[in-house]
Structures are given as structure tokens and as C-alpha cells.
Design a protein around this motif. Structure first.
Motif, PDB file in Angstrom:
ATOM      1  N   GLU A 142      72.536  71.403  36.255  1.00  0.00           N
ATOM      2  CA  GLU A 142      72.820  70.502  37.370  1.00  0.00           C
ATOM      3  C   GLU A 142      71.593  69.627  37.633  1.00  0.00           C
ATOM      4  OE1 GLU A 142      74.151  70.646  42.068  1.00  0.00           O
ATOM      5  OE2 GLU A 142      73.284  72.439  41.150  1.00  0.00           O
ATOM      6  N   PHE A 143      71.818  68.331  37.700  1.00  0.00           N
ATOM      7  CA  PHE A 143      70.772  67.358  38.005  1.00  0.00           C
ATOM      8  C   PHE A 143      71.014  66.836  39.416  1.00  0.00           C
ATOM      9  CE2 PHE A 143      71.441  67.263  33.435  1.00  0.00           C
ATOM     10  CZ  PHE A 143      70.156  67.376  32.942  1.00  0.00           C
ATOM     11  N   VAL A 144      70.065  67.061  40.313  1.00  0.00           N
ATOM     12  CA  VAL A 144      70.190  66.592  41.694  1.00  0.00           C
ATOM     13  C   VAL A 144      69.048  65.615  41.964  1.00  0.00           C
ATOM     14  CG1 VAL A 144      70.270  67.263  44.118  1.00  0.00           C
ATOM     15  CG2 VAL A 144      71.212  68.810  42.372  1.00  0.00           C
ATOM     16  N   ASP A 145      69.388  64.347  42.151  1.00  0.00           N
ATOM     17  CA  ASP A 145      68.405  63.307  42.458  1.00  0.00           C
ATOM     18  C   ASP A 145      67.257  63.271  41.453  1.00  0.00           C
ATOM     19  OD1 ASP A 145      69.862  62.530  44.710  1.00  0.00           O
ATOM     20  OD2 ASP A 145      68.877  64.028  45.962  1.00  0.00           O
ATOM     21  N   VAL A 199      61.589  52.652  27.138  1.00  0.00           N
ATOM     22  CA  VAL A 199      62.492  52.491  26.000  1.00  0.00           C
ATOM     23  C   VAL A 199      63.924  52.417  26.532  1.00  0.00           C
ATOM     24  CG1 VAL A 199      63.307  53.516  23.838  1.00  0.00           C
ATOM     25  CG2 VAL A 199      60.915  53.818  24.540  1.00  0.00           C
ATOM     26  N   GLU A 200      64.695  51.464  26.033  1.00  0.00           N
ATOM     27  CA  GLU A 200      66.089  51.362  26.464  1.00  0.00           C
ATOM     28  C   GLU A 200      66.940  52.352  25.672  1.00  0.00           C
ATOM     29  OE1 GLU A 200      69.543  48.090  27.347  1.00  0.00           O
ATOM     30  OE2 GLU A 200      67.528  47.427  26.848  1.00  0.00           O
ATOM     31  N   ARG A 201      67.398  53.401  26.370  1.00  0.00           N
ATOM     32  CA  ARG A 201      68.216  54.458  25.761  1.00  0.00           C
ATOM     33  C   ARG A 201      68.844  55.269  26.882  1.00  0.00           C
ATOM     34  NH1 ARG A 201      62.967  57.883  23.667  1.00  0.00           N
ATOM     35  NH2 ARG A 201      61.852  57.660  25.632  1.00  0.00           N
ATOM     36  N   LEU A 202      69.785  56.097  26.526  1.00  0.00           N
ATOM     37  CA  LEU A 202      70.396  56.986  27.503  1.00  0.00           C
ATOM     38  C   LEU A 202      69.396  58.066  27.905  1.00  0.00           C
ATOM     39  CD1 LEU A 202      73.956  57.357  25.937  1.00  0.00           C
ATOM     40  CD2 LEU A 202      73.306  56.036  27.969  1.00  0.00           C
ATOM     41  N   PRO A 203      69.471  58.554  29.139  1.00  0.00           N
ATOM     42  CA  PRO A 203      68.490  59.541  29.594  1.00  0.00           C
ATOM     43  C   PRO A 203      68.705  60.943  29.049  1.00  0.00           C
ATOM     44  CG  PRO A 203      70.109  59.141  31.304  1.00  0.00           C
ATOM     45  CD  PRO A 203      70.395  58.162  30.201  1.00  0.00           C
ATOM     46  N   LEU A 204      69.927  61.232  28.612  1.00  0.00           N
ATOM     47  CA  LEU A 204      70.296  62.590  28.216  1.00  0.00           C
ATOM     48  C   LEU A 204      70.913  62.564  26.830  1.00  0.00           C
ATOM     49  CD1 LEU A 204      70.803  65.582  29.228  1.00  0.00           C
ATOM     50  CD2 LEU A 204      73.053  64.769  29.924  1.00  0.00           C
ATOM     51  N   SER A 234      76.351  68.541  35.419  1.00  0.00           N
ATOM     52  CA  SER A 234      76.743  67.826  36.629  1.00  0.00           C
ATOM     53  C   SER A 234      75.544  67.166  37.293  1.00  0.00           C
ATOM     54  CB  SER A 234      77.420  68.788  37.614  1.00  0.00           C
ATOM     55  OG  SER A 234      76.495  69.772  38.044  1.00  0.00           O
ATOM     56  N   GLY A 235      75.848  66.303  38.266  1.00  0.00           N
ATOM     57  CA  GLY A 235      74.809  65.669  39.050  1.00  0.00           C
ATOM     58  C   GLY A 235      74.584  64.233  38.650  1.00  0.00           C
ATOM     59  N   SER A 236      73.403  63.731  38.997  1.00  0.00           N
ATOM     60  CA  SER A 236      73.080  62.336  38.703  1.00  0.00           C
ATOM     61  C   SER A 236      71.643  62.211  38.220  1.00  0.00           C
ATOM     62  CB  SER A 236      73.280  61.469  39.948  1.00  0.00           C
ATOM     63  OG  SER A 236      72.356  61.821  40.938  1.00  0.00           O
ATOM     64  N   ILE A 237      71.477  61.230  37.342  1.00  0.00           N
ATOM     65  CA  ILE A 237      70.156  60.882  36.826  1.00  0.00           C
ATOM     66  C   ILE A 237      70.015  59.376  36.991  1.00  0.00           C
ATOM     67  CG2 ILE A 237      68.625  60.817  34.824  1.00  0.00           C
ATOM     68  CD1 ILE A 237      70.314  63.152  33.655  1.00  0.00           C
ATOM     69  N   THR A 238      68.959  58.945  37.671  1.00  0.00           N
ATOM     70  CA  THR A 238      68.666  57.527  37.813  1.00  0.00           C
ATOM     71  C   THR A 238      67.632  57.143  36.773  1.00  0.00           C
ATOM     72  OG1 THR A 238      69.113  57.592  40.190  1.00  0.00           O
ATOM     73  CG2 THR A 238      67.782  55.744  39.380  1.00  0.00           C
ATOM     74  N   GLU A 266      65.009  54.313  35.511  1.00  0.00           N
ATOM     75  CA  GLU A 266      64.245  53.123  35.851  1.00  0.00           C
ATOM     76  C   GLU A 266      63.692  52.546  34.555  1.00  0.00           C
ATOM     77  OE1 GLU A 266      61.281  54.271  38.721  1.00  0.00           O
ATOM     78  OE2 GLU A 266      62.794  54.867  40.204  1.00  0.00           O
ATOM     79  N   HIS A 267      64.130  51.322  34.229  1.00  0.00           N
ATOM     80  CA  HIS A 267      63.725  50.664  32.988  1.00  0.00           C
ATOM     81  C   HIS A 267      63.478  49.191  33.279  1.00  0.00           C
ATOM     82  CE1 HIS A 267      63.621  49.536  28.766  1.00  0.00           C
ATOM     83  NE2 HIS A 267      64.535  48.630  29.012  1.00  0.00           N
ATOM     84  N   GLN A 268      62.249  48.757  33.088  1.00  0.00           N
ATOM     85  CA  GLN A 268      61.856  47.349  33.254  1.00  0.00           C
ATOM     86  C   GLN A 268      62.332  46.774  34.592  1.00  0.00           C
ATOM     87  OE1 GLN A 268      63.165  45.280  29.729  1.00  0.00           O
ATOM     88  NE2 GLN A 268      61.481  46.120  28.521  1.00  0.00           N
ATOM     89  N   GLY A 269      62.091  47.526  35.667  1.00  0.00           N
ATOM     90  CA  GLY A 269      62.414  47.048  37.000  1.00  0.00           C
ATOM     91  C   GLY A 269      63.877  47.205  37.407  1.00  0.00           C
ATOM     92  N   ARG A 270      64.723  47.692  36.509  1.00  0.00           N
ATOM     93  CA  ARG A 270      66.128  47.907  36.819  1.00  0.00           C
ATOM     94  C   ARG A 270      66.400  49.402  36.982  1.00  0.00           C
ATOM     95  NH1 ARG A 270      66.781  45.015  31.918  1.00  0.00           N
ATOM     96  NH2 ARG A 270      67.678  46.932  31.135  1.00  0.00           N
ATOM     97  N   GLN A 271      67.424  49.690  37.760  1.00  0.00           N
ATOM     98  CA  GLN A 271      67.853  51.075  37.922  1.00  0.00           C
ATOM     99  C   GLN A 271      69.317  51.220  37.553  1.00  0.00           C
ATOM    100  OE1 GLN A 271      67.085  52.454  41.918  1.00  0.00           O
ATOM    101  NE2 GLN A 271      64.959  52.889  41.478  1.00  0.00           N
ATOM    102  N   ASN A 272      69.618  52.257  36.780  1.00  0.00           N
ATOM    103  CA  ASN A 272      70.993  52.630  36.449  1.00  0.00           C
ATOM    104  C   ASN A 272      71.175  54.086  36.794  1.00  0.00           C
ATOM    105  OD1 ASN A 272      71.940  50.169  35.294  1.00  0.00           O
ATOM    106  ND2 ASN A 272      70.805  50.631  33.430  1.00  0.00           N
ATOM    107  N   VAL A 273      72.304  54.400  37.410  1.00  0.00           N
ATOM    108  CA  VAL A 273      72.593  55.778  37.782  1.00  0.00           C
ATOM    109  C   VAL A 273      73.650  56.319  36.834  1.00  0.00           C
ATOM    110  CG1 VAL A 273      73.378  57.325  39.608  1.00  0.00           C
ATOM    111  CG2 VAL A 273      71.991  55.328  40.186  1.00  0.00           C
ATOM    112  N   TYR A 274      73.377  57.478  36.254  1.00  0.00           N
ATOM    113  CA  TYR A 274      74.312  58.160  35.363  1.00  0.00           C
ATOM    114  C   TYR A 274      74.780  59.436  36.031  1.00  0.00           C
ATOM    115  CZ  TYR A 274      72.512  55.036  31.774  1.00  0.00           C
ATOM    116  OH  TYR A 274      72.146  53.925  31.057  1.00  0.00           O
TER     117      TYR A 274
END
Length: 173
Positions: free
Chosen positions: A129-132, A139-144, A159-163, A165-173
Motif C-alpha cells: 500500500e502506497f499512502v501519499d 527520468v521520464e518513466r513510470l514510478p513502479l 493500492s494507494g497513490s504515488i505522485t 514529480e518530473h521537470q516541474g510537473r506532477q502526475n498522480v498514479y
């Protein structure tokens, strides 16, 4: 390994892993573990945090739980966090407010967070479980990522979420 807590520890510059829990010698008949890392950092190791249990006919996993709270895993040569050969339904791993920073920068095919099966595994791998959690990655790639060395082993109970941070952008998985 019952009621074990490590607080505010630093593992730095190891040729091996920063924190590694290799629990293959414990099985379902062993006392359930309860291990917690709080506010621990790993800097410049092969892997920041690695958790390995048994998974198979001969090596069933120990019960219990593993928690990493406010962990920071920086500059690992490989993955910042790795969970290997852990059956999905046994011994949950909870990662709460953990940060993986600049892991495997020279190895773009290596994920910052790695799940892995092993030869002889017989149960689905997972139970994490990933919590926050946050991955800071140049490097541009998936976190997991998942490496199936068990041959056809499935992932389950992730389960959970992973944010990221890449080159000033944020994506939540």
C-alpha cells in the motif's frame, strides 16, 4: 522481529542496500513480524529499502506487517524501494509519506519502485500500500515496475497513490 522500530536512522554510501529485510528464513510458522521504520533516510546506496520474504512451496512467507513512515530514499544506484517475492495476501507492506528521489538515474529502464517475483514462487506477488508517496525523477518513466522472475506470477493487492514529480510537473498514479 516483533515490535521493532527504527527511528531517524541514516544509511549512506553502502555498496549494498541501505535497509534490507531478508526474511526468507522465516515462514508461516514463525512469530508474525511487526517492523516499523520512521523518519529514516537512505542516501547513495545500491537500493534504499528492500523487503524480501519467501514465496513458494518450500519458502512460505512470514506473517505480520511492515511499515515505512516518512522514509526518504535518495540517489540509489538502482530502485529506491524494492519488494521481492512477497505473497500478496501475507505480511502487508505499508509505505506512508515516503519519498524516492533521483533513483536509478543512470539506469532509465530500472523503475524507482520495483516489485519482483523469484524462481519457484507459487503465489501472486504484492500486498503493498502506497499512502501519499512521492517519486522525484529526472527520468521520464513510470514510478513502479514489476520483474517476473517466477514465470507468470501475477501482481495483486497493490493500492494507494504515488505522485511523480518530473521537470516541474506532477502526475498522480
Amino acid at each position: 522481529l516483533v515490535d521493532c522500530v527504527m527511528r531517524r536512522c541514516l544509511a549512506e554510501g553502502n555498496q549494498g542496500d541501505g535497509y534490507v529485510l531478508y526474511l526468507k528464513n522465516l515462514g508461516r510458522n514463525s512469530a508474525p513480524i511487526s517492523i516499523r521504520l520512521e523518519d529514516c533516510r537512505a542516501v547513495g546506496n545500491r537500493c534504499g529499502f528492500r523487503f524480501i520474504t519467501g514465496n513458494g512451496e518450500e519458502r512460505s512467507a512470514v506473517g505480520g506487517r511492515m511499515e515505512v513512515v516518512n522514509g526518504r530514499f535518495e540517489g540509489s544506484l538502482g530502485s529506491g524501494i524494492a519488494v521481492a517475492e512477497k505473497p500478496a495476501q501475507v505480511c502487508p507492506v505499508r509505505l506512508l509519506n515516503c519519498r524516492v528521489v533521483n533513483a536509478a538515474v543512470a539506469e532509465p529502464k530500472t523503475p524507482p519502485i520495483l516489485l519482483q517475483s523469484g524462481p519457484g514462487n507459487s503465489e501472486a506477488v504484492g500486498g503493498v500500500e502506497f499512502v501519499d508517496c512521492v517519486v522525484v525523477d529526472p527520468v521520464e518513466r513510470l514510478p513502479l515496475g514489476y520483474r517476473d522472475f517466477g514465470g507468470g506470477m501475477k501482481l495483486a493487492a497493490i493500492s494507494g497513490s504515488i505522485t511523480v514529480e518530473h521537470q516541474g510537473r506532477q502526475n498522480v498514479y
